[in-house]
Design a protein around this motif. Structure first.
Motif, PDB file in Angstrom:
ATOM      1  N   ILE A  36       0.951  -1.213  -0.056  1.00 18.92           N
ATOM      2  CA  ILE A  36       0.018  -0.047   0.103  1.00 18.92           C
ATOM      3  C   ILE A  36       0.821   1.249   0.083  1.00 18.92           C
ATOM      4  CG2 ILE A  36      -1.840   1.449   1.369  1.00 18.92           C
ATOM      5  CD1 ILE A  36      -2.869  -1.305   2.090  1.00 18.92           C
ATOM      6  N   ASP A  37       1.962   1.438   0.735  1.00 23.51           N
ATOM      7  CA  ASP A  37       2.688   2.432   0.796  1.00 23.51           C
ATOM      8  C   ASP A  37       3.421   2.681  -0.427  1.00 23.51           C
ATOM      9  OD1 ASP A  37       2.076   2.923   3.541  1.00 23.51           O
ATOM     10  OD2 ASP A  37       3.905   2.127   4.482  1.00 23.51           O
ATOM     11  N   LEU A  38       3.787   1.613  -0.979  1.00 22.94           N
ATOM     12  CA  LEU A  38       4.587   1.719  -2.248  1.00 22.94           C
ATOM     13  C   LEU A  38       3.517   2.348  -3.245  1.00 22.94           C
ATOM     14  CD1 LEU A  38       6.562   0.973  -4.496  1.00 22.94           C
ATOM     15  CD2 LEU A  38       5.814  -1.095  -4.813  1.00 22.94           C
ATOM     16  N   VAL A  39       2.529   1.940  -3.492  1.00 22.98           N
ATOM     17  CA  VAL A  39       1.596   2.441  -4.640  1.00 22.98           C
ATOM     18  C   VAL A  39       1.041   3.933  -4.201  1.00 22.98           C
ATOM     19  CG1 VAL A  39       0.755   0.196  -5.552  1.00 22.98           C
ATOM     20  CG2 VAL A  39      -0.479   1.466  -3.928  1.00 22.98           C
ATOM     21  N   LYS A  40       1.015   4.195  -2.894  1.00 24.14           N
ATOM     22  CA  LYS A  40       0.808   5.699  -2.564  1.00 24.14           C
ATOM     23  C   LYS A  40       1.864   6.661  -2.804  1.00 24.14           C
ATOM     24  CE  LYS A  40      -2.893   5.188   0.974  1.00 24.14           C
ATOM     25  NZ  LYS A  40      -3.260   5.226   2.095  1.00 24.14           N
ATOM     26  N   ARG A  41       3.133   6.033  -2.746  1.00 24.58           N
ATOM     27  CA  ARG A  41       4.255   6.850  -2.924  1.00 24.58           C
ATOM     28  C   ARG A  41       4.343   7.034  -4.487  1.00 24.58           C
ATOM     29  NH1 ARG A  41       7.083   3.808   0.337  1.00 24.58           N
ATOM     30  NH2 ARG A  41       8.298   2.691  -1.089  1.00 24.58           N
ATOM     31  N   LEU A  42       3.863   5.995  -5.497  1.00 22.15           N
ATOM     32  CA  LEU A  42       3.708   6.501  -6.546  1.00 22.15           C
ATOM     33  C   LEU A  42       2.878   7.317  -7.246  1.00 22.15           C
ATOM     34  CD1 LEU A  42       4.585   2.832  -7.951  1.00 22.15           C
ATOM     35  CD2 LEU A  42       6.226   4.741  -7.801  1.00 22.15           C
TER      36      LEU A  42
END
Ligand SMILES: NC(=O)c1ccc[n+]([C@@H]2O[C@H](COP(=O)([O-])OP(=O)(O)OC[C@H]3O[C@@H](n4cnc5c(N)ncnc54)[C@H](OP(=O)(O)O)[C@@H]3O)[C@@H](O)[C@H]2O)c1
Length: 333
Positions: free
Chosen positions: A181-187
Protein backbone atom coordinates in the motif's frame (compact mmCIF):
# COMPACT_ATOMS: atom_id res chain seq x y z
CA UNK A 1 28.89 -14.96 -27.02
CA UNK A 2 27.09 -16.35 -23.97
CA UNK A 3 23.29 -16.56 -24.11
CA UNK A 4 20.38 -18.22 -22.34
CA UNK A 5 18.70 -20.51 -24.85
CA UNK A 6 15.25 -22.08 -24.94
CA UNK A 7 15.62 -25.52 -26.57
CA UNK A 8 12.11 -26.89 -26.03
CA UNK A 9 8.80 -25.32 -24.95
CA UNK A 10 7.56 -26.32 -21.52
CA UNK A 11 10.74 -28.09 -20.47
CA UNK A 12 11.34 -28.23 -16.71
CA UNK A 13 15.07 -27.79 -17.29
CA UNK A 14 14.75 -24.00 -17.72
CA UNK A 15 16.95 -22.05 -20.11
CA UNK A 16 20.39 -23.35 -21.07
CA UNK A 17 23.45 -21.13 -20.85
CA UNK A 18 25.36 -21.72 -24.08
CA UNK A 19 28.10 -20.30 -26.29
CA UNK A 20 26.47 -19.14 -29.57
CA UNK A 21 27.55 -17.05 -32.59
CA UNK A 22 27.18 -13.25 -32.28
CA UNK A 23 24.02 -11.92 -34.00
CA UNK A 24 24.17 -10.78 -37.63
CA UNK A 25 23.79 -7.06 -38.18
CA UNK A 26 21.16 -5.96 -40.73
CA UNK A 27 21.57 -2.59 -42.53
CA UNK A 28 19.22 -0.74 -40.10
CA UNK A 29 20.49 -2.46 -36.96
CA UNK A 30 22.55 -1.38 -34.01
CA UNK A 31 24.59 -4.04 -32.23
CA UNK A 32 24.17 -3.58 -28.48
CA UNK A 33 26.50 -4.94 -25.83
CA UNK A 34 23.99 -5.95 -23.16
CA UNK A 35 24.76 -4.51 -19.71
CA UNK A 36 21.40 -5.38 -18.12
CA UNK A 37 18.20 -7.15 -19.22
CA UNK A 38 14.75 -6.73 -17.71
CA UNK A 39 12.82 -9.89 -16.82
CA UNK A 40 9.12 -10.12 -17.67
CA UNK A 41 6.28 -12.61 -17.15
CA UNK A 42 6.29 -12.74 -20.99
CA UNK A 43 9.66 -14.56 -20.86
CA UNK A 44 8.22 -17.34 -18.68
CA UNK A 45 5.10 -17.55 -20.82
CA UNK A 46 7.13 -17.88 -24.03
CA UNK A 47 9.33 -20.52 -22.33
CA UNK A 48 6.24 -22.49 -21.31
CA UNK A 49 4.78 -22.39 -24.84
CA UNK A 50 1.80 -20.18 -23.91
CA UNK A 51 2.53 -17.78 -26.79
CA UNK A 52 3.13 -20.40 -29.51
CA UNK A 53 0.09 -19.31 -31.54
CA UNK A 54 0.63 -15.56 -31.27
CA UNK A 55 4.44 -15.60 -31.49
CA UNK A 56 5.49 -18.65 -33.53
CA UNK A 57 9.25 -18.64 -32.79
CA UNK A 58 11.69 -21.09 -34.27
CA UNK A 59 13.68 -22.92 -31.58
CA UNK A 60 16.33 -22.78 -30.26
CA UNK A 61 15.59 -19.23 -29.19
CA UNK A 62 17.41 -16.70 -27.03
CA UNK A 63 14.87 -15.29 -24.56
CA UNK A 64 14.70 -11.76 -23.11
CA UNK A 65 12.56 -8.75 -24.05
CA UNK A 66 14.25 -5.72 -22.42
CA UNK A 67 17.76 -4.34 -22.69
CA UNK A 68 20.07 -1.51 -21.63
CA UNK A 69 23.60 -1.40 -22.95
CA UNK A 70 26.17 0.21 -25.21
CA UNK A 71 26.19 0.35 -29.02
CA UNK A 72 29.30 -1.45 -30.33
CA UNK A 73 28.57 -1.42 -34.09
CA UNK A 74 25.99 0.01 -36.50
CA UNK A 75 24.63 -1.13 -39.87
CA UNK A 76 25.31 1.00 -43.01
CA UNK A 77 21.85 2.67 -42.95
CA UNK A 78 21.89 3.68 -39.27
CA UNK A 79 21.77 7.44 -38.77
CA UNK A 80 20.67 8.03 -35.18
CA UNK A 81 23.28 6.03 -33.24
CA UNK A 82 27.05 5.51 -33.14
CA UNK A 83 29.36 3.13 -31.26
CA UNK A 84 29.67 4.17 -27.62
CA UNK A 85 26.06 5.42 -27.27
CA UNK A 86 24.27 4.20 -24.13
CA UNK A 87 20.85 2.94 -25.23
CA UNK A 88 17.85 0.94 -24.09
CA UNK A 89 15.06 -0.89 -25.93
CA UNK A 90 12.30 -3.43 -26.14
CA UNK A 91 13.37 -5.24 -29.35
CA UNK A 92 10.73 -6.17 -31.91
CA UNK A 93 8.70 -9.21 -30.81
CA UNK A 94 10.12 -11.23 -33.73
CA UNK A 95 13.73 -10.41 -32.81
CA UNK A 96 13.94 -10.86 -29.04
CA UNK A 97 17.01 -12.23 -27.24
CA UNK A 98 18.33 -9.88 -24.57
CA UNK A 99 19.49 -12.68 -22.23
CA UNK A 100 22.77 -12.60 -24.14
CA UNK A 101 26.01 -10.66 -24.30
CA UNK A 102 25.02 -9.01 -27.61
CA UNK A 103 21.80 -8.28 -29.49
CA UNK A 104 21.13 -6.69 -32.91
CA UNK A 105 18.09 -4.35 -32.87
CA UNK A 106 16.50 -2.19 -35.58
CA UNK A 107 17.39 1.43 -34.81
CA UNK A 108 13.67 2.34 -34.93
CA UNK A 109 13.17 0.31 -31.72
CA UNK A 110 16.08 1.85 -29.80
CA UNK A 111 16.54 5.13 -27.98
CA UNK A 112 19.18 6.79 -25.80
CA UNK A 113 19.16 5.61 -22.19
CA UNK A 114 17.91 8.16 -19.61
CA UNK A 115 20.99 9.94 -18.24
CA UNK A 116 19.77 9.75 -14.64
CA UNK A 117 19.30 5.94 -14.59
CA UNK A 118 21.76 3.11 -14.04
CA UNK A 119 21.89 0.37 -16.68
CA UNK A 120 19.85 -1.91 -14.40
CA UNK A 121 17.17 0.73 -13.86
CA UNK A 122 17.02 1.50 -17.58
CA UNK A 123 16.69 -2.19 -18.52
CA UNK A 124 13.60 -2.42 -16.33
CA UNK A 125 11.68 0.23 -18.25
CA UNK A 126 11.02 -0.45 -21.96
CA UNK A 127 8.45 -3.27 -22.06
CA UNK A 128 6.36 -2.09 -19.11
CA UNK A 129 6.82 1.59 -19.93
CA UNK A 130 5.66 1.10 -23.53
CA UNK A 131 2.76 -1.08 -22.34
CA UNK A 132 1.58 1.69 -20.01
CA UNK A 133 2.06 4.32 -22.74
CA UNK A 134 0.21 2.37 -25.41
CA UNK A 135 -2.66 1.50 -23.04
CA UNK A 136 -3.13 4.92 -21.43
CA UNK A 137 -1.93 7.51 -23.95
CA UNK A 138 -2.60 5.77 -27.27
CA UNK A 139 -5.57 3.47 -26.65
CA UNK A 140 -7.45 5.07 -23.73
CA UNK A 141 -6.45 8.68 -24.51
CA UNK A 142 -6.58 9.45 -20.79
CA UNK A 143 -7.48 13.08 -20.09
CA UNK A 144 -7.06 15.39 -17.13
CA UNK A 145 -9.75 14.83 -14.50
CA UNK A 146 -10.68 11.30 -15.64
CA UNK A 147 -10.78 8.35 -13.25
CA UNK A 148 -8.55 5.35 -14.03
CA UNK A 149 -8.35 1.98 -12.25
CA UNK A 150 -5.02 0.20 -12.60
CA UNK A 151 -5.02 -3.36 -11.35
CA UNK A 152 -1.95 -4.81 -9.63
CA UNK A 153 -0.39 -1.38 -9.02
CA UNK A 154 2.72 -2.86 -7.38
CA UNK A 155 3.73 -4.94 -10.42
CA UNK A 156 6.03 -4.01 -13.28
CA UNK A 157 3.26 -2.56 -15.45
CA UNK A 158 1.32 -1.17 -12.49
CA UNK A 159 4.20 0.89 -11.05
CA UNK A 160 4.74 2.55 -14.45
CA UNK A 161 1.02 2.94 -15.22
CA UNK A 162 0.24 4.70 -11.92
CA UNK A 163 2.98 7.29 -12.48
CA UNK A 164 2.05 7.86 -16.14
CA UNK A 165 -1.66 8.24 -15.33
CA UNK A 166 -0.88 10.83 -12.64
CA UNK A 167 1.28 12.69 -15.16
CA UNK A 168 -1.71 12.75 -17.54
CA UNK A 169 -3.72 14.48 -14.81
CA UNK A 170 -6.16 11.68 -14.04
CA UNK A 171 -7.25 10.29 -10.68
CA UNK A 172 -5.84 6.80 -10.00
CA UNK A 173 -7.27 3.88 -8.08
CA UNK A 174 -5.30 0.66 -7.80
CA UNK A 175 -5.56 -2.83 -6.31
CA UNK A 176 -2.76 -4.33 -4.25
CA UNK A 177 -2.16 -6.25 -1.01
CA UNK A 178 -1.43 -4.58 2.35
CA UNK A 179 2.38 -4.94 2.10
CA UNK A 180 2.43 -2.75 -1.01
CA UNK A 181 0.00 0.00 0.00
CA UNK A 182 2.77 2.48 0.90
CA UNK A 183 4.58 1.79 -2.37
CA UNK A 184 1.57 2.51 -4.60
CA UNK A 185 0.67 5.62 -2.59
CA UNK A 186 4.23 6.93 -3.00
CA UNK A 187 3.85 6.41 -6.76
CA UNK A 188 0.74 8.61 -6.71
CA UNK A 189 -2.30 6.32 -6.30
CA UNK A 190 -5.23 8.34 -4.91
CA UNK A 191 -7.38 5.36 -3.91
CA UNK A 192 -5.94 2.00 -2.89
CA UNK A 193 -8.03 -1.15 -2.56
CA UNK A 194 -6.43 -3.96 -0.54
CA UNK A 195 -7.69 -6.89 -2.59
CA UNK A 196 -7.29 -9.26 0.35
CA UNK A 197 -9.70 -7.21 2.48
CA UNK A 198 -12.10 -5.44 0.10
CA UNK A 199 -13.83 -6.11 -3.20
CA UNK A 200 -12.83 -3.37 -5.63
CA UNK A 201 -16.09 -3.76 -7.55
CA UNK A 202 -18.03 -2.78 -4.42
CA UNK A 203 -16.05 0.37 -3.60
CA UNK A 204 -15.10 1.88 -6.98
CA UNK A 205 -17.68 3.43 -9.32
CA UNK A 206 -17.84 5.79 -12.29
CA UNK A 207 -14.41 5.03 -13.77
CA UNK A 208 -13.47 6.05 -17.32
CA UNK A 209 -10.73 3.47 -17.87
CA UNK A 210 -9.68 0.15 -16.33
CA UNK A 211 -6.28 -1.36 -17.15
CA UNK A 212 -6.49 -5.08 -16.40
CA UNK A 213 -3.46 -7.31 -16.00
CA UNK A 214 -5.10 -10.02 -13.90
CA UNK A 215 -7.41 -13.00 -14.57
CA UNK A 216 -10.84 -13.40 -16.08
CA UNK A 217 -12.68 -12.98 -12.81
CA UNK A 218 -11.11 -9.53 -12.23
CA UNK A 219 -11.74 -8.64 -15.87
CA UNK A 220 -15.49 -9.32 -15.64
CA UNK A 221 -15.86 -7.60 -12.25
CA UNK A 222 -14.07 -4.55 -13.69
CA UNK A 223 -17.09 -3.89 -15.93
CA UNK A 224 -19.03 -2.86 -12.83
CA UNK A 225 -16.67 0.01 -11.93
CA UNK A 226 -16.85 1.64 -15.39
CA UNK A 227 -19.11 4.59 -16.20
CA UNK A 228 -21.12 4.40 -19.47
CA UNK A 229 -18.74 5.00 -22.38
CA UNK A 230 -15.81 3.68 -20.33
CA UNK A 231 -12.94 1.59 -21.68
CA UNK A 232 -11.84 -1.80 -20.38
CA UNK A 233 -8.35 -2.54 -21.68
CA UNK A 234 -6.75 -5.88 -20.86
CA UNK A 235 -3.13 -6.85 -21.32
CA UNK A 236 -3.61 -10.34 -19.88
CA UNK A 237 -6.25 -11.52 -22.33
CA UNK A 238 -8.45 -12.67 -23.80
CA UNK A 239 -7.05 -11.58 -27.19
CA UNK A 240 -9.60 -10.17 -29.65
CA UNK A 241 -10.01 -10.23 -33.44
CA UNK A 242 -8.62 -6.69 -33.88
CA UNK A 243 -5.41 -7.76 -32.21
CA UNK A 244 -5.24 -10.92 -34.37
CA UNK A 245 -5.63 -8.80 -37.51
CA UNK A 246 -2.96 -6.31 -36.41
CA UNK A 247 -0.69 -9.24 -35.50
CA UNK A 248 -1.04 -10.62 -39.05
CA UNK A 249 -2.64 -13.84 -37.76
CA UNK A 250 -4.44 -16.23 -40.12
CA UNK A 251 -8.23 -15.94 -40.61
CA UNK A 252 -8.61 -19.06 -38.47
CA UNK A 253 -6.70 -17.45 -35.58
CA UNK A 254 -8.73 -14.26 -36.06
CA UNK A 255 -11.85 -16.36 -35.70
CA UNK A 256 -10.51 -18.14 -32.62
CA UNK A 257 -9.61 -14.86 -30.95
CA UNK A 258 -13.03 -13.38 -31.78
CA UNK A 259 -14.52 -16.44 -30.10
CA UNK A 260 -12.22 -16.17 -27.05
CA UNK A 261 -13.21 -12.55 -26.43
CA UNK A 262 -16.89 -12.89 -27.44
CA UNK A 263 -18.17 -13.25 -23.86
CA UNK A 264 -16.38 -10.22 -22.38
CA UNK A 265 -17.11 -8.10 -25.48
CA UNK A 266 -20.82 -8.97 -25.22
CA UNK A 267 -20.91 -8.18 -21.50
CA UNK A 268 -19.04 -4.90 -22.14
CA UNK A 269 -21.63 -3.88 -24.76
CA UNK A 270 -24.42 -4.62 -22.27
CA UNK A 271 -22.71 -2.29 -19.76
CA UNK A 272 -22.35 0.42 -22.42
CA UNK A 273 -18.53 0.22 -22.38
CA UNK A 274 -15.89 -1.17 -24.75
CA UNK A 275 -13.48 -4.08 -24.33
CA UNK A 276 -10.13 -4.34 -26.09
CA UNK A 277 -6.98 -6.43 -25.76
CA UNK A 278 -3.59 -4.78 -26.05
CA UNK A 279 -0.33 -6.49 -26.93
CA UNK A 280 2.43 -3.91 -26.68
CA UNK A 281 4.86 -3.28 -29.52
CA UNK A 282 8.41 -1.99 -29.77
CA UNK A 283 8.82 1.75 -30.43
CA UNK A 284 11.97 3.80 -30.01
CA UNK A 285 9.95 6.96 -30.64
CA UNK A 286 7.53 6.34 -27.77
CA UNK A 287 10.38 5.19 -25.54
CA UNK A 288 12.12 8.52 -26.10
CA UNK A 289 8.99 10.27 -24.77
CA UNK A 290 9.21 8.05 -21.68
CA UNK A 291 12.92 8.99 -21.42
CA UNK A 292 11.92 12.66 -21.24
CA UNK A 293 9.51 11.93 -18.37
CA UNK A 294 12.20 9.93 -16.54
CA UNK A 295 14.82 12.67 -17.00
CA UNK A 296 12.30 15.27 -15.76
CA UNK A 297 11.79 13.18 -12.60
CA UNK A 298 8.11 12.54 -13.42
CA UNK A 299 8.53 8.76 -13.66
CA UNK A 300 11.04 6.61 -11.80
CA UNK A 301 11.40 2.84 -12.20
CA UNK A 302 10.87 0.61 -9.17
CA UNK A 303 13.40 -2.22 -8.91
CA UNK A 304 12.73 -5.20 -6.71
CA UNK A 305 15.82 -7.39 -7.32
CA UNK A 306 18.88 -7.54 -9.55
CA UNK A 307 20.22 -11.04 -10.30
CA UNK A 308 23.61 -11.88 -11.84
CA UNK A 309 23.38 -13.05 -15.47
CA UNK A 310 24.27 -16.64 -14.50
CA UNK A 311 21.13 -16.67 -12.29
CA UNK A 312 18.68 -15.82 -15.13
CA UNK A 313 16.63 -18.98 -14.44
CA UNK A 314 16.38 -17.97 -10.76
CA UNK A 315 15.27 -14.46 -11.81
CA UNK A 316 12.50 -16.02 -13.90
CA UNK A 317 11.46 -18.25 -10.99
CA UNK A 318 11.32 -15.17 -8.76
CA UNK A 319 8.88 -13.25 -10.99
CA UNK A 320 6.80 -16.41 -11.39
CA UNK A 321 5.93 -16.17 -7.68
CA UNK A 322 3.72 -13.22 -8.76
CA UNK A 323 4.90 -11.26 -5.71
CA UNK A 324 7.62 -9.03 -7.15
CA UNK A 325 7.33 -5.30 -6.45
CA UNK A 326 8.17 -3.36 -9.58
CA UNK A 327 10.82 -4.99 -11.74
CA UNK A 328 13.41 -7.75 -11.76
CA UNK A 329 16.60 -7.37 -13.80
CA UNK A 330 19.64 -9.49 -14.70
CA UNK A 331 23.02 -7.76 -14.77
CA UNK A 332 25.77 -8.68 -17.23
CA UNK A 333 28.33 -5.86 -16.83
N1 LIG B 1 -0.20 -7.62 -23.39
C1 LIG B 1 0.93 -6.98 -23.13
O1 LIG B 1 1.46 -6.24 -23.98
C2 LIG B 1 1.57 -7.12 -21.78
C3 LIG B 1 2.65 -6.31 -21.43
C4 LIG B 1 3.19 -6.43 -20.15
C5 LIG B 1 2.65 -7.35 -19.25
N2 LIG B 1 1.62 -8.13 -19.65
C6 LIG B 1 1.02 -9.10 -18.71
O2 LIG B 1 0.46 -8.38 -17.63
C7 LIG B 1 0.58 -9.12 -16.43
C8 LIG B 1 1.28 -8.28 -15.39
O3 LIG B 1 2.61 -8.02 -15.79
P1 LIG B 1 3.64 -7.38 -14.76
O4 LIG B 1 4.95 -7.32 -15.44
O5 LIG B 1 3.08 -6.15 -14.18
O6 LIG B 1 3.64 -8.54 -13.63
P2 LIG B 1 4.39 -8.63 -12.25
O7 LIG B 1 5.31 -7.47 -12.09
O8 LIG B 1 4.97 -9.99 -12.14
O9 LIG B 1 3.19 -8.50 -11.19
C9 LIG B 1 3.45 -8.80 -9.86
C10 LIG B 1 2.55 -7.95 -8.97
O10 LIG B 1 1.18 -8.34 -9.17
C11 LIG B 1 0.49 -8.10 -7.95
N3 LIG B 1 -0.71 -8.94 -7.87
C12 LIG B 1 -0.78 -10.28 -8.00
N4 LIG B 1 -2.06 -10.69 -7.87
C13 LIG B 1 -2.81 -9.57 -7.63
C14 LIG B 1 -4.19 -9.34 -7.41
N5 LIG B 1 -5.08 -10.34 -7.40
N6 LIG B 1 -4.61 -8.07 -7.24
C15 LIG B 1 -3.74 -7.03 -7.25
N7 LIG B 1 -2.40 -7.20 -7.43
C16 LIG B 1 -1.95 -8.45 -7.63
C17 LIG B 1 1.50 -8.46 -6.88
O11 LIG B 1 1.22 -7.70 -5.72
P3 LIG B 1 0.82 -8.43 -4.35
O12 LIG B 1 2.06 -9.16 -3.90
O13 LIG B 1 0.43 -7.29 -3.48
O14 LIG B 1 -0.30 -9.38 -4.67
C18 LIG B 1 2.86 -8.11 -7.50
O15 LIG B 1 3.39 -6.90 -7.00
C19 LIG B 1 1.31 -10.41 -16.81
O16 LIG B 1 0.36 -11.40 -17.07
C20 LIG B 1 2.02 -10.04 -18.09
O17 LIG B 1 2.30 -11.16 -18.91
C21 LIG B 1 1.08 -8.04 -20.88
Amino acid sequence: MKAFILDRYGSNDGLRLAEVPAPELRPNDVLVEVHAAGVNPLDSKIRDGEFKLILPYRLPLILGNDVAGVVVAVGPNVRAFKPGDEVYARPDKDRIGTFAELIAIDEADVTLKPKNLTMEEAASVPLVGLTAWQALVERAEVKKGQKVLIHAGSGGVGTMAIQLTKHLGAEVATTTSSTNIDLVKRLGADTVVDYKKDRFEDVLHGYDVVLNSLGNDTLEKSLRVLAPGGKLISISGPPDAEFAKANGSSWLLQLIMRFLSARISRKARRHGVTYSFLFMRASGEQLSKITALIEAGTIHPVIDRVFPFDATNEALAYIETGRSKGKVVVKLK
